[in-house]
Design a protein around this motif. Structure first.
Motif, PDB file in Angstrom:
ATOM      1  N   UNK A 102      43.296  -2.714   6.606  1.00 52.63           N
ATOM      2  CA  UNK A 102      44.673  -2.207   6.609  1.00 52.63           C
ATOM      3  C   UNK A 102      45.499  -2.872   5.515  1.00 52.63           C
ATOM      4  N   UNK A 103      45.383  -4.196   5.421  1.00 49.86           N
ATOM      5  CA  UNK A 103      46.171  -4.931   4.423  1.00 49.86           C
ATOM      6  C   UNK A 103      45.747  -4.576   2.999  1.00 49.86           C
ATOM      7  N   UNK A 104      44.446  -4.591   2.757  1.00 56.88           N
ATOM      8  CA  UNK A 104      43.946  -4.286   1.413  1.00 56.88           C
ATOM      9  C   UNK A 104      44.246  -2.824   1.058  1.00 56.88           C
ATOM     10  N   UNK A 105      43.991  -1.925   2.012  1.00 57.18           N
ATOM     11  CA  UNK A 105      44.257  -0.512   1.760  1.00 57.18           C
ATOM     12  C   UNK A 105      45.726  -0.236   1.513  1.00 57.18           C
ATOM     13  N   UNK A 106      46.604  -0.837   2.323  1.00 55.81           N
ATOM     14  CA  UNK A 106      48.045  -0.637   2.138  1.00 55.81           C
ATOM     15  C   UNK A 106      48.537  -1.159   0.811  1.00 55.81           C
ATOM     16  N   UNK A 107      48.058  -2.336   0.418  1.00 55.79           N
ATOM     17  CA  UNK A 107      48.462  -2.907  -0.870  1.00 55.79           C
ATOM     18  C   UNK A 107      47.955  -2.048  -2.018  1.00 55.79           C
ATOM     19  N   UNK A 108      46.692  -1.632  -1.955  1.00 55.70           N
ATOM     20  CA  UNK A 108      46.122  -0.798  -3.020  1.00 55.70           C
ATOM     21  C   UNK A 108      46.851   0.539  -3.110  1.00 55.70           C
ATOM     22  N   UNK A 109      47.139   1.144  -1.963  1.00 50.41           N
ATOM     23  CA  UNK A 109      47.851   2.424  -1.976  1.00 50.41           C
ATOM     24  C   UNK A 109      49.268   2.267  -2.514  1.00 50.41           C
ATOM     25  N   UNK A 110      49.909   1.123  -2.211  1.00 51.67           N
ATOM     26  CA  UNK A 110      51.253   0.864  -2.724  1.00 51.67           C
ATOM     27  C   UNK A 110      51.278   0.777  -4.234  1.00 51.67           C
ATOM     28  N   UNK A 111      50.325   0.040  -4.803  1.00 54.01           N
ATOM     29  CA  UNK A 111      50.281  -0.108  -6.261  1.00 54.01           C
ATOM     30  C   UNK A 111      49.779   1.155  -6.949  1.00 54.01           C
ATOM     31  N   UNK A 112      48.980   1.952  -6.247  1.00 57.40           N
ATOM     32  CA  UNK A 112      48.474   3.205  -6.819  1.00 57.40           C
ATOM     33  C   UNK A 112      49.489   4.338  -6.715  1.00 57.40           C
ATOM     34  N   UNK A 113      50.558   4.119  -5.962  1.00 60.77           N
ATOM     35  CA  UNK A 113      51.597   5.137  -5.826  1.00 60.77           C
ATOM     36  C   UNK A 113      51.303   6.222  -4.819  1.00 60.77           C
ATOM     37  N   UNK A 114      50.335   6.001  -3.942  1.00 60.64           N
ATOM     38  CA  UNK A 114      50.000   7.017  -2.941  1.00 60.64           C
ATOM     39  C   UNK A 114      50.320   6.541  -1.525  1.00 60.64           C
ATOM     40  N   UNK A 115      51.017   5.419  -1.412  1.00 57.44           N
ATOM     41  CA  UNK A 115      51.336   4.826  -0.117  1.00 57.44           C
ATOM     42  C   UNK A 115      52.010   5.832   0.806  1.00 57.44           C
ATOM     43  N   UNK A 116      53.030   6.526   0.291  1.00 59.66           N
ATOM     44  CA  UNK A 116      53.801   7.466   1.115  1.00 59.66           C
ATOM     45  C   UNK A 116      52.977   8.672   1.542  1.00 59.66           C
ATOM     46  N   UNK A 117      51.909   8.958   0.824  1.00 59.74           N
ATOM     47  CA  UNK A 117      51.133  10.154   1.130  1.00 59.74           C
ATOM     48  C   UNK A 117      50.121   9.943   2.254  1.00 59.74           C
ATOM     49  N   UNK A 118      49.464   8.783   2.264  1.00 58.66           N
ATOM     50  CA  UNK A 118      48.335   8.685   3.190  1.00 58.66           C
ATOM     51  C   UNK A 118      48.190   7.366   3.943  1.00 58.66           C
ATOM     52  N   UNK A 119      49.001   6.341   3.687  1.00 58.46           N
ATOM     53  CA  UNK A 119      48.770   5.053   4.334  1.00 58.46           C
ATOM     54  C   UNK A 119      48.897   5.137   5.852  1.00 58.46           C
ATOM     55  N   UNK A 120      49.887   5.849   6.346  1.00 61.11           N
ATOM     56  CA  UNK A 120      50.119   5.852   7.791  1.00 61.11           C
ATOM     57  C   UNK A 120      49.059   6.648   8.540  1.00 61.11           C
ATOM     58  N   UNK A 121      48.505   7.677   7.895  1.00 64.58           N
ATOM     59  CA  UNK A 121      47.355   8.378   8.492  1.00 64.58           C
ATOM     60  C   UNK A 121      46.152   7.440   8.521  1.00 64.58           C
ATOM     61  N   UNK A 122      45.977   6.669   7.460  1.00 69.04           N
ATOM     62  CA  UNK A 122      44.895   5.686   7.359  1.00 69.04           C
ATOM     63  C   UNK A 122      45.042   4.616   8.437  1.00 69.04           C
ATOM     64  N   UNK A 123      46.245   4.088   8.607  1.00 70.09           N
ATOM     65  CA  UNK A 123      46.506   3.062   9.619  1.00 70.09           C
ATOM     66  C   UNK A 123      46.257   3.609  11.029  1.00 70.09           C
ATOM     67  N   UNK A 124      46.742   4.807  11.294  1.00 68.21           N
ATOM     68  CA  UNK A 124      46.527   5.432  12.605  1.00 68.21           C
ATOM     69  C   UNK A 124      45.055   5.657  12.895  1.00 68.21           C
ATOM     70  N   UNK A 125      44.306   6.085  11.867  1.00 66.02           N
ATOM     71  CA  UNK A 125      42.873   6.314  12.046  1.00 66.02           C
ATOM     72  C   UNK A 125      42.133   5.003  12.320  1.00 66.02           C
ATOM     73  N   UNK A 126      42.480   3.941  11.599  1.00 68.35           N
ATOM     74  CA  UNK A 126      41.843   2.646  11.838  1.00 68.35           C
ATOM     75  C   UNK A 126      42.115   2.146  13.259  1.00 68.35           C
ATOM     76  N   UNK A 127      43.363   2.264  13.709  1.00 68.83           N
ATOM     77  CA  UNK A 127      43.703   1.829  15.072  1.00 68.83           C
ATOM     78  C   UNK A 127      42.972   2.662  16.115  1.00 68.83           C
ATOM     79  N   UNK A 128      42.929   3.969  15.912  1.00 68.56           N
ATOM     80  CA  UNK A 128      42.235   4.848  16.853  1.00 68.56           C
ATOM     81  C   UNK A 128      40.747   4.577  16.920  1.00 68.56           C
ATOM     82  N   UNK A 129      40.119   4.389  15.754  1.00 67.80           N
ATOM     83  CA  UNK A 129      38.685   4.111  15.734  1.00 67.80           C
ATOM     84  C   UNK A 129      38.382   2.753  16.366  1.00 67.80           C
ATOM     85  N   UNK A 130      39.234   1.760  16.094  1.00 67.82           N
ATOM     86  CA  UNK A 130      39.037   0.439  16.694  1.00 67.82           C
ATOM     87  C   UNK A 130      39.157   0.487  18.207  1.00 67.82           C
TER      88      UNK A 130
END
Length: 196
Positions: A102-130
């Motif tokens: 989550x931390x690495x993905x969020x940071x990478x998405x922030x610097x890549x400029x795609x944070x607003x597009x997909x980070x929260x779906x990514x975070x939700x999926x990680x929590x759900x799978x866990x």
């Protein structure tokens, strides 16, 4: 009592101790669920009030709150049981990996400029799978069901783009509630009822 009977009793008792799985970790879902949901709601409020880019980085506060809580509860469990089972170690390593991803993905998405597009779906999926995997390992059906629901709902934030992207924060807070807070409380009650 002869020697054979004594050895049988010792063998049976040893088998019971080796096969017993102490129920621990009942507070870990809550230790991550509440900080995550509260930080997401705080980030939404900050975006609504100030509408500044720095508000989107408030999510970084989640590990700053959740990590010390996790360490505290893990130490408390270890002091009570004095050991960890293989299942407990697998679950612990899985959630450490999810937190790291989550931390690495969020940071990478922030610097890549795609944070607003997909980070929260990514975070939700990680929590759900866990949550789903934890339920499978512990044979605790409410966690498995909540994990499936949260994983399915993790796609919903993708539909809120552009000016609507702050709504992803509210949706993700709801997903985190389903994936972590609700099963956390259910598991805590279950452990209280079944702990000897």
């Amino acid at each position: 009592m002869n020697t054979t009977e004594e050895l049988d009793i010792i063998t049976r008792m040893r088998g019971e101790v080796m096969n017993r799985k102490d129920l621990t970790g009942e507070n870990l879902f809550l230790a991550w669920g509440y900080p995550t949901a509260l930080v997401l709601l705080l980030e939404f409020a900050a975006l609504m009030i100030w509408n500044e880019d720095w508000c989107a980085w408030l999510w970084a506060g989640i590990p700053l709150i959740g990590t010390p809580l996790m360490i505290y509860f893990l130490n408390e469990d270890y002091e009570r049981t004095h050991h960890r089972t293989l299942d407990q170690n697998v679950i612990l390593m899985m959630w450490i990996f999810i937190g790291f991803a989550s931390c690495v993905g969020g940071t990478a998405m922030g610097f890549a400029g795609v944070f607003q597009y997909c980070f929260f779906a990514y975070l939700g999926l990680l929590c759900g799978m866990g949550c789903f995997m934890t339920g499978i390992i512990l044979h605790f059906r409410p966690k498995t069901v909540c994990g499936i629901i949260a994983s399915l709902l993790s796609a919903v934030p993708l539909f809120f783009q552009g000016d609507l992207w702050p709504l992803q924060l509210l949706i993700t807070a709801a997903i985190v509630t389903i994936a972590l807070i609700i099963p956390g409380h259910l598991f805590r009650q279950y452990v209280k009822l079944h702990r000897l």
